[in-house]
Structures are given as C-alpha cells and as structure tokens.
Design an enzyme around this catalytic site. Structure first.
Site, PDB file in Angstrom:
ATOM      1  N   HIS A 173       7.763   9.346 -27.739  1.00  0.00           N
ATOM      2  CA  HIS A 173       6.732  10.193 -27.146  1.00  0.00           C
ATOM      3  C   HIS A 173       6.951  11.671 -27.493  1.00  0.00           C
ATOM      4  CE1 HIS A 173       3.637  11.490 -24.368  1.00  0.00           C
ATOM      5  NE2 HIS A 173       4.498  12.320 -23.806  1.00  0.00           N
ATOM      6  N   ASN A 206      -0.727  19.172 -20.927  1.00  0.00           N
ATOM      7  CA  ASN A 206      -1.078  18.250 -22.002  1.00  0.00           C
ATOM      8  C   ASN A 206      -1.093  18.927 -23.363  1.00  0.00           C
ATOM      9  OD1 ASN A 206      -1.462  15.748 -20.579  1.00  0.00           O
ATOM     10  ND2 ASN A 206      -3.209  16.734 -19.602  1.00  0.00           N
ATOM     11  N   LYS A 257       3.096  11.442 -11.274  1.00  0.00           N
ATOM     12  CA  LYS A 257       2.241  10.571 -12.089  1.00  0.00           C
ATOM     13  C   LYS A 257       2.973   9.262 -12.331  1.00  0.00           C
ATOM     14  CE  LYS A 257      -0.593  13.470 -15.090  1.00  0.00           C
ATOM     15  NZ  LYS A 257      -0.878  13.684 -16.531  1.00  0.00           N
ATOM     16  N   GLU A 264      -4.414  17.219 -11.480  1.00  0.00           N
ATOM     17  CA  GLU A 264      -4.864  17.501 -12.830  1.00  0.00           C
ATOM     18  C   GLU A 264      -6.353  17.785 -12.893  1.00  0.00           C
ATOM     19  OE1 GLU A 264      -4.395  14.542 -16.082  1.00  0.00           O
ATOM     20  OE2 GLU A 264      -2.874  15.925 -16.747  1.00  0.00           O
ATOM     21  N   HIS A 311      -1.234  11.711 -28.298  1.00  0.00           N
ATOM     22  CA  HIS A 311      -1.664  10.376 -27.870  1.00  0.00           C
ATOM     23  C   HIS A 311      -2.363   9.642 -29.010  1.00  0.00           C
ATOM     24  CE1 HIS A 311      -1.637  11.548 -23.329  1.00  0.00           C
ATOM     25  NE2 HIS A 311      -0.461  11.132 -23.758  1.00  0.00           N
ATOM     26  N   LYS A 313       7.189  22.937 -14.832  1.00  0.00           N
ATOM     27  CA  LYS A 313       6.307  21.840 -14.449  1.00  0.00           C
ATOM     28  C   LYS A 313       6.001  21.878 -12.955  1.00  0.00           C
ATOM     29  CE  LYS A 313       5.027  17.139 -14.915  1.00  0.00           C
ATOM     30  NZ  LYS A 313       5.250  15.829 -15.483  1.00  0.00           N
ATOM     31  N   HIS A 321      -0.689  16.983 -26.513  1.00  0.00           N
ATOM     32  CA  HIS A 321      -0.867  15.583 -26.155  1.00  0.00           C
ATOM     33  C   HIS A 321      -2.172  14.967 -26.664  1.00  0.00           C
ATOM     34  CE1 HIS A 321       2.645  16.300 -23.729  1.00  0.00           C
ATOM     35  NE2 HIS A 321       2.659  15.064 -23.274  1.00  0.00           N
ATOM     36  N   ARG A 373      -3.227  21.838 -14.273  1.00  0.00           N
ATOM     37  CA  ARG A 373      -2.253  20.841 -14.734  1.00  0.00           C
ATOM     38  C   ARG A 373      -2.564  20.331 -16.140  1.00  0.00           C
ATOM     39  NH1 ARG A 373       0.612  16.079 -11.101  1.00  0.00           N
ATOM     40  NH2 ARG A 373       1.824  15.195 -12.795  1.00  0.00           N
ATOM     41  N   ARG A 394       0.809  -1.228   0.000  1.00  0.00           N
ATOM     42  CA  ARG A 394       0.000   0.000   0.000  1.00  0.00           C
ATOM     43  C   ARG A 394       0.840   1.274   0.000  1.00  0.00           C
ATOM     44  NH1 ARG A 394      -3.279  -2.821   3.871  1.00  0.00           N
ATOM     45  NH2 ARG A 394      -4.920  -3.915   2.752  1.00  0.00           N
ATOM     46  N   GLU A 412       9.461  18.462 -25.064  1.00  0.00           N
ATOM     47  CA  GLU A 412       8.768  18.823 -23.817  1.00  0.00           C
ATOM     48  C   GLU A 412       9.244  20.179 -23.306  1.00  0.00           C
ATOM     49  OE1 GLU A 412       6.192  17.384 -22.332  1.00  0.00           O
ATOM     50  OE2 GLU A 412       6.098  15.447 -23.333  1.00  0.00           O
TER      51      GLU A 412
END
Lengths: 372, 372
Positions: free
Chosen positions: B264, B244, B142, B236, B251, B226, B247, B240, B120, B184
C-alpha cells in the site's frame, strides 16, 4: 397522519405513520434530503414488490435500483449482506447513494445493516410494510443479521433518515402477522403506556378488523413509546433494555424452535406471559394485574401452542445477547405502564415461569364484545 | 514515549507511541477500561504471534482468547469476518467483551470491523505492529474489508479505546515494509507538516537504520498530523479528505495490479508522484518544490518499477471510493505543509500525470550523506 420525532445522540428524524405514504415517497424523501440522491437503491422482497412496487415507483421520475431479499429468517445472513453490497458496488453505488428498506422487519434489519457498512455508511430510509416493522424494528436504528450461533448477533446502530409507516400496506398483511405484530403494541402498553393498554382492551375488534383510525392510533402510540425510550438511550445501555420485555424467554423460544414455527411477535407474546408470571410471583404486579394483562395478550392471539420441554427453553435463555458477563437480565413490569430490569432472576423462578407458560393454552380469549 | 490524544465527535482516546508497550499491555488496558473485561479476544496473524505472542501474553493473568487471520489482502474479506464473529460467539463473547487487534493494517482493519458489528459493537484496542499501521490505519477509527469489486468498500467508523504503537515491534519488520510505511509519513509531512519533511530529509539514514529515537519522532509526528485532521473531521466529509493525498492514483494502481505486487505504501508513493505532477502543472507547487518532494519520496524508496498502461490506470481511478456522484476528487498540495481537495482534474491532466509517473524509474536516490 401522525409524525413522531426521534432524537438520539447521533441523529434526529421523523417517523410518519399514516395512509398514502408509499405513493408519495419521492417528494417526501426530497423534503428530507434536499434533493433525491443520484442513485437510489430499494431493498425489498418479491411479494411486497409485487403488491406495492408499482405504487412506490410512480412517484420517482427516475426509477430506483431494486434489489430483492428472499423472504424468511434464513436469508437474514452475512451471505445475503455480501450479495447486496456487491450488487450495489456493481451498480455504481457511492457514498452519496441512498437505500430504501421497503418491507418487513427482516428487510429493514438487513437493509439498515447494509446501509451502515456500505462504503462505511450511507443514509437509508425505512418504509416498513408489516405491523411489527412499523411499530418496532423500523424505529431506533438497530440493524443486523443472524449467525448460526444466534439471532441478531451481528449488526450496528445506524439511524434512518426517516421512517414512513404506511397503514395502507397493512391491508395485504396476513392475519397471523398482524396479530403477532400487535404483541409489540401490547408490550409497549404494559411497560410504558397505561392508556394504550386500555385502548387495546376496549377496541380489539376495530383494531383486528383493521379499522384505519384505530390502527393508526395503536401504531402511533407504540412508536411514540419506543421513540421516547430510544431518545433517552440510543445504545441500550440502560432504559432501552425495558423494550426487551418478553424477549428473554421470547428469544429462547425462537432458538428452541429453530426460528421456524413461530413468528417473532408470537414468541414475544409467550415471553411476556412468562415474564408476567415472574413479576406476579415477586409481587411487582398484583394477581389481578397479571390476569388482566395475560387476558390482553390472548385477546390478540391466538398464540400457537408450544410443545417444548422446560429444560430446553431455560437452557436457551443462556445465550441471550442482553447477558453481559454471564448475568441473566430480565425485564419485569412494575404495575401497568412501568417496568424495570433485574439481574437476579433465579433458575428456579425461570423454570416455574417457563413451566407455567408451557402449560397454558394459546387460544384466543373471547372478545369482550362477544362476552356481553 | 509520546501520547497523542484523539478527540472526535464520537470518542476520545490516547495513542501511545514508544517502546515496551507490548509487554505491559494488560495493566495499560486496565487503566483505560477500569478493569479487564471478562473475555478478551486477540486477533492477530500467526507470524506476529510467533514473534510477539509470548511477550504480549505475559502481562495477562488470564490468557486472552487468540484468533488468527491468515496474512495477506486476500483474507480481508467478509468471509473472514464471518468466521471470526462465529468464533467469538462460540467462545461466549458478549457485549462486555474486548477485542485487541494485534498486527498490521489488515488485522487492524478487520479487527476493528469485527468489533464494530459483533453484538452491534464492542470496544477494541489497536496494537499495530507495522510502521504503516502505527502511523496510519490504527488511528482514526476507519475499519473495513474488501469486496471483489474494490478495496475497503465495506466497513464502519469505530474508534478504538486506545492505540499502543510499540516501536520495538518494528525491529522484526521487513525492510521493504518499513520503507513502504514511511511513505505515509512523507505524505503527512507534505500535506500538513513542513518540519517533518525537513526532518525526514535530514535524518533518512537514522530513520531507515531504525534508530529508536528517530523512528519515534517520525511516528509521533505522523500520528499527531493524522489525529489533528481526524479530530476536526471524523467521517471524512471535508478536511479528512486531504489524508487521501496520493491515494486516488494509488488505489488505481492497487486495482490495476490486483493488489498483488505492490504494498500500500508503495502505491501511495507513486500516487504522490502523480499528484505532485498535477500540482506542479497547475502551479499549486513550484518546480523546485516538486523536485524536492519527488526526491524525498525516492529517498525512502526504492519504489518497485511499474509496468502498466496509462489507460488502465486512468480507467481504474473511476472506481475510487472518494468519488461522490461521479466526480473525480483529487488532493493537491499547496506548497509544502498544506493541501486542498479539487474536483476538476481533467482526464488530460490525469493522463499526463500518470504518464509521467509510469515513465519514472523507482530506484532510490542516493542518501544526501552519500552525495557529500
């Protein structure tokens, strides 16, 4: 109906215990969420859905997407989790979706874990249908699955939006599961609530006879105890440890028996006997308190007889998740209604306690009313 | 060396960018943790370990337990996660153990996810070795893996204890990966940092020539951008989102190409071209700004040519994780150094933008110094 508020560092939510909750779920969720999310997933087991699915669905204007987890600890795996996550992705689940975990402790643990990692976390609601899940696993945000190496080794802390514990669902609960679940209430009383110990001693017949009022009282008291502890220590860094009373040896019993023959509540029952023995030998409880509490445990038995060797059980305590840096942690009661955590229980103490436990018979003591 | 503090609702930690960090990791971790945990796990890839393993191990008096993740997106799966979790359980990992994610973005994402769910949640440290991981994925907490249904559909928010971005590790980074990673930084400049845009325009030769000082400047500025966004919005829910930028279509390109042919950073590069086109047509940036920014993207190219049909790319945007309740979200720049999120980009706008993007050649524009 009783409402208990859980308030942790990361979340605040209500646990509602009472009758008729399953049939009025949709409006209740709407009150919590503002409005029903576009996609609602229900994780359940086929037996529970067969018994209660229709009652649950009736309050939803659009039927939720139902997913099934086969019953049994052997399906509490990452493989099951992956299958469910894929089902949700295929059904168009997104970050705004809601998951309802509708079933016993395994459904709740797996459902909570799935919700915590789908799209990096979506909200979920617990609708526990077993006594054990109602008083214990549905409250506190612990989620997870097993690895072949041990139980609950994988998981997260992810608090539900709400918990609805419908006492009506207990009508169909097998007798043995009810008795096993009640061990967690016995635990709650011993570590934190003298009044609950007394109530359970005096009302065993009503409770075991599933009298709604008595059950609600025991369930609400158990939840209140757990909520009080979780509120102070969400992530089990200190106080929350005491909830593991009976669990050090309990988990060892589960491991030693391959999680097959005993229910969780039953191993906790036996584990409490062992822990009480250590406490008696150390003098943190008196001999009289020991006898009284051991009797209470067997009152809500029978606990199935154990056919294990002492060594095997002692060895199995080594892999307990509560061990940090190799220390064997143990929760010991301090009188009745209080408990503490110790780290210095010796192998000899543990062996003596396990030996005592294995030598006991699990048969139920007579109900007090029958003794009269 | 530069230190940037990340402070979210759930954690506070330093991101250190500079040279010589890998060889001094143990004392640095000790400063963060107080003392080194009893069991330290390192998740890495064989190539990275071959290059930098010895340098890393030398600062540890007791060697950490090294676990390997095979390179490539296809190993970013729950099956890999399960294997690693089992390895840790078998090696006696407990709640006090520490995990170091030592490698590129995939190692960081998988390592962070493993740390977030083992027992956990245990603490972890990011030691990113690619440009992309240093400026982007190692910061912000993330974590996650892919499902067959889509990228990063499973994961968690789990902040590291610290991030050590060693610029020395970039020496051995393949040219194409460096260029892809720099996308980026271009993104960081466009949405949040005019000065970074200008610096990257004026110092492309030094940056691409891996001049340590120039790289540190670009990396630190990107991380600072960032961190600033993450500090205000860990999960997000709003701000946030602007990270993206590029993106949504990016994606879609990854999905349409099966995550195989493009890096990427490269799909983000193309995705930014598409998003800039939408912004130009809507007038949130001028034609001159559009040309300048498109030129900057290609300056850090070449972006591999795309051979795809418009329909396929547009269809693939439907499954983007940022879509809540079926809405197609899009990040659009507002001039240079600012950006916003819109939800009303029409299919026609998207088709036009994707059509424009697919019609462009990916070849690198001449460096400004060569034009003189």
């Amino acid at each position: 109906m009783q409402t208990i508020c859980v308030k942790t560092a990361s979340a605040k939510y209500d646990v509602v215990a009472g009758s008729g909750l399953i049939g009025s779920l949709a409006p209740r969720i709407e009150r919590v969420c503002g409005k029903l999310p576009r996609r609602v997933f229900v994780l359940t087991s086929a037996p529970i859905w067969g018994l209660w699915g229709q009652a649950m669905q009736q309050s939803f204007s659009e039927p939720p997407i139902v997913m099934f987890l086969p019953p049994g600890e052997k399906h509490k795996t990452l493989a099951s989790v992956e299958g469910l996550l894929r089902e949700m992705a295929q059904a168009g689940g997104d970050r705004g979706s809601l998951l309802i975990a509708f079933g016993g402790g395994i459904v709740g643990d797996v459902g909570g874990f799935v919700a915590s990692i789908f799209m990096r976390g979506i909200p979920y609601i617990q609708v526990p249908t077993t006594f054990l899940a109602q008083v214990d696993s549905s409250v506190g945000g612990k989620t997870g699955v097993n690895l072949p190496e041990g139980k609950n080794l994988v998981g997260s802390f992810h608090q539900p939006l709400a918990v609805f514990a419908d006492i009506g669902a207990l009508e169909t609960l097998p007798e043995r599961e009810l008795r096993a679940g009640l061990m967690e209430s016995v635990k709650a009383g011993i570590i934190r609530d003298r009044a609950l110990v007394r109530f359970m001693e005096e009302h065993a017949e009503e409770v075991l006879g599933r009298d709604a009022k008595s059950l609600e009282k025991v369930i609400a008291a158990s939840i209140r105890m757990k909520a009080g502890v979780v509120n102070q220590d969400e992530r089990e860094s200190g106080l929350r440890m005491i909830l593991n009373f009976g669990h050090t040896v309990g988990h060892a019993l589960e491991q030693a028996t391959g999680y097959k023959t005993l229910l969780h509540g039953e191993v906790v029952g036996w584990g409490m006997v062992a822990a009480l023995y250590v406490a008696r030998e150390r003098g943190t409880i008196t001999r009289a308190q020991f006898s009284r509490l051991e009797k209470l445990i067997h009152l809500y038995g029978p606990l199935p007889a154990l056919k294990l060797r002492v060594n095997k059980v002692v060895a199995a305590t080594g892999g307990d998740k509560k061990n940090v840096g190799g220390v064997r942690r143990f929760v010991l009661p301090l009188g009745i209604g209080d408990a503490g955590v110790v780290e210095d229980v010796t192998a000899a103490e543990l062996e003596a306690a396990v030996g005592y436990m294995l030598g006991r018979r699990g048969e139920r003591t007579m109900l007090p009313s029958c003794e009269a």
